[in-house]
Design a protein around this motif. Structure first.
Motif, mmCIF file in Angstrom:
data_model
loop_
_atom_site.group_PDB
_atom_site.id
_atom_site.type_symbol
_atom_site.label_atom_id
_atom_site.label_comp_id
_atom_site.label_asym_id
_atom_site.label_seq_id
_atom_site.Cartn_x
_atom_site.Cartn_y
_atom_site.Cartn_z
ATOM 1 N N VAL A 1 4.914 -3.508 6.635
ATOM 2 C CA VAL A 1 5.579 -3.280 5.351
ATOM 3 C C VAL A 1 5.684 -4.560 4.532
ATOM 4 O O VAL A 1 5.503 -4.553 3.309
ATOM 5 C CB VAL A 1 6.987 -2.689 5.579
ATOM 6 C CG1 VAL A 1 7.728 -2.533 4.245
ATOM 7 C CG2 VAL A 1 6.895 -1.356 6.297
ATOM 8 N N HIS A 2 5.921 -5.690 5.205
ATOM 9 C CA HIS A 2 6.306 -6.908 4.488
ATOM 10 C C HIS A 2 5.244 -8.005 4.437
ATOM 11 O O HIS A 2 5.371 -8.927 3.626
ATOM 12 C CB HIS A 2 7.576 -7.491 5.116
ATOM 13 C CG HIS A 2 8.754 -6.574 5.043
ATOM 14 N ND1 HIS A 2 9.476 -6.371 3.887
ATOM 15 C CD2 HIS A 2 9.332 -5.777 5.985
ATOM 16 C CE1 HIS A 2 10.454 -5.505 4.110
ATOM 17 N NE2 HIS A 2 10.393 -5.130 5.374
ATOM 18 N N MET A 3 4.220 -7.948 5.273
ATOM 19 C CA MET A 3 3.254 -9.044 5.299
ATOM 20 C C MET A 3 1.841 -8.527 5.542
ATOM 21 O O MET A 3 1.640 -7.360 5.883
ATOM 22 C CB MET A 3 3.616 -10.056 6.394
ATOM 23 C CG MET A 3 4.891 -10.827 6.130
ATOM 24 S SD MET A 3 5.157 -12.104 7.377
ATOM 25 C CE MET A 3 6.732 -12.762 6.819
ATOM 26 N N ILE A 4 0.880 -9.429 5.413
ATOM 27 C CA ILE A 4 -0.518 -9.107 5.693
ATOM 28 C C ILE A 4 -0.802 -9.449 7.156
ATOM 29 O O ILE A 4 -0.682 -10.606 7.571
ATOM 30 C CB ILE A 4 -1.463 -9.904 4.773
ATOM 31 C CG1 ILE A 4 -1.184 -9.542 3.309
ATOM 32 C CG2 ILE A 4 -2.919 -9.619 5.134
ATOM 33 C CD1 ILE A 4 -1.982 -10.366 2.324
ATOM 34 N N LEU A 5 -1.164 -8.460 7.934
ATOM 35 C CA LEU A 5 -1.353 -8.656 9.375
ATOM 36 C C LEU A 5 -2.526 -9.578 9.696
ATOM 37 O O LEU A 5 -2.554 -10.216 10.750
ATOM 38 C CB LEU A 5 -1.562 -7.302 10.064
ATOM 39 C CG LEU A 5 -0.381 -6.320 10.023
ATOM 40 C CD1 LEU A 5 -0.754 -5.040 10.756
ATOM 41 C CD2 LEU A 5 0.856 -6.934 10.643
ATOM 42 N N ASP A 6 -3.496 -9.681 8.791
ATOM 43 C CA ASP A 6 -4.713 -10.437 9.088
ATOM 44 C C ASP A 6 -4.452 -11.917 9.358
ATOM 45 O O ASP A 6 -5.267 -12.582 9.998
ATOM 46 C CB ASP A 6 -5.705 -10.316 7.929
ATOM 47 C CG ASP A 6 -6.222 -8.900 7.763
ATOM 48 O OD1 ASP A 6 -6.023 -8.098 8.696
ATOM 49 O OD2 ASP A 6 -6.809 -8.603 6.710
ATOM 50 N N ASN A 7 -3.357 -12.444 8.884
ATOM 51 C CA ASN A 7 -3.081 -13.870 9.030
ATOM 52 C C ASN A 7 -2.150 -14.187 10.198
ATOM 53 O O ASN A 7 -1.659 -15.308 10.314
ATOM 54 C CB ASN A 7 -2.469 -14.422 7.738
ATOM 55 C CG ASN A 7 -3.431 -14.324 6.571
ATOM 56 O OD1 ASN A 7 -4.634 -14.526 6.748
ATOM 57 N ND2 ASN A 7 -2.919 -13.998 5.397
#
Length: 349
Positions: free
Chosen positions: A62-68
């Protein structure tokens, strides 16, 4: 007694944030959990207990980009040890989805089904043994198919523990088989040191007064075996204690005929790929004949598994196969069938 491979352990993970600002943003999130369940260990690195990781996955979506963000299984005592194995944190969703298998293993939420193994005597089927097949039980007592259990165990790296739990549960339930042969599956890659890994199994067999010569340990999933010498050592250990062993799925993958000669099993099980429809398929007949010849040359019994049609059973019995197993004879069921009131039809005799 058990080693850390089989016993339940509290899991932890090292999390790496490629962008430092993400680690800073999550500081307040981590502080909402107990202090002993997480720890900042270096710039951009934090160690978490597994339960927090699973919660974190939902929060991050919900809150961040998982790729990083990356993660790796680790221990708090050495959280930076396996950093070369870091992978995107999103890939751990399957770990969460498969975590139910831990409860099955730790609570031994398993039951045993029995499938009869027969020989043909004067045109009639005579039960001479039972294969003991493990099934999982969910919270409602419903059956969990074995393929689902073992797939979850692979994802969770609990294959060793599940194999041990199934093997022990099968042995505990083997007393109802009586004096018939008892076929118990085992995965060779799940046994490190036979003297240690099989001690509980052997102890229960002794406590139940089951004769060693009744027990046939059946090698399954040998396509995963990479160390043939290790497998030989396991089989030698079984035989040295008076047990028999069978080789499953012969004719496919790892179980080629050359390996069959090296392992010298007491019972050779022709794979269902060559049993089903063998009465009408000349290519399958050639494989079946080759397996039979090698089995009998080494004084082993030849068992055709996966019998789905009466004509296939008759064909293989005429060829010289000794034992048979499959749904046409009987499906696995909660209690062992001591006899089968079935005779081969006159057209098949």
């Amino acid at each position: 007694m058990g080693c850390e491979v089989c016993l339940p352990i509290a899991r932890g993970y090292t999390i790496y944030f490629a962008e430092e600002e993400n680690a800073i943003k999550l500081a307040s999130y981590f502080q909402s959990f107990q202090e002993d369940s997480w720890k900042f260990i270096a710039d951009r690195f934090v160690w978490l207990k597994e339960s927090i990781l699973f919660d974190l996955l939902d929060y991050l979506e919900v809150h961040m980009i998982l790729d990083n963000i990356y993660a790796v299984l680790s221990s708090l005592s050495d959280p930076l040890k396996n950093l070369n194995d870091l992978r995107p944190i999103g890939s751990f969703k399957q770990e969460r989805e498969a975590s139910w298998i831990d409860t099955v293993i730790e609570k031994s939420s398993l039951c045993t089904h029995f499938q009869p193994i027969v020989k043909v005597t004067d045109g009639k089927l005579e039960v001479i043994g039972q294969e003991l097949l493990s099934r999982g039980l969910d919270e409602d007592g419903q059956i969990i198919p074995p393929y689902k259990m073992f797939e979850a165990a692979r994802i969770r790296n609990r294959l060793f523990a599940l194999d041990r739990a199934c093997r022990i549960q099968s042995v505990r339930n083997a007393g109802v088989v009586g004096d018939q042969l008892i076929f118990i599956n085992f995965i060779p890659t799940a046994i490190y040191v036979p003297e240690h890994c099989l001690s509980s199994t052997f102890k229960i067999i002794k406590e139940l007064n089951i004769k060693p010569e009744q027990v046939v340990f059946e090698v399954v999933e040998t396509d995963e075996v990479r160390d043939l010498e290790h497998l030989k050592s396991i089989l030698h250990y079984y035989r040295s204690h008076g047990f028999k062993y069978a080789l499953d799925d012969v004719g496919t993958g790892f179980n080629n005929l050359r390996v069959l000669e090296q392992l010298k099993p007491d019972i050779v099980k022709l794979a269902i790929e060559f049993t089903d429809g063998v009465s009408r398929d000349t290519d399958k007949q050639k494989v079946a004949q080759s397996v039979l010849n090698i089995a009998h040359d080494m004084s082993a019994l030849a068992l055709a598994e996966g019998i789905e049609r009466e004509e296939d059973l008759h064909f293989l019995e005429e060829m010289g196969y000794d034992l048979f197993q499959g749904y046409w004879i009987a499906k696995p069921q909660p209690t062992p069938m001591k006899s089968i009131d079935v005779s081969l039809s006159s057209s098949c005799i």
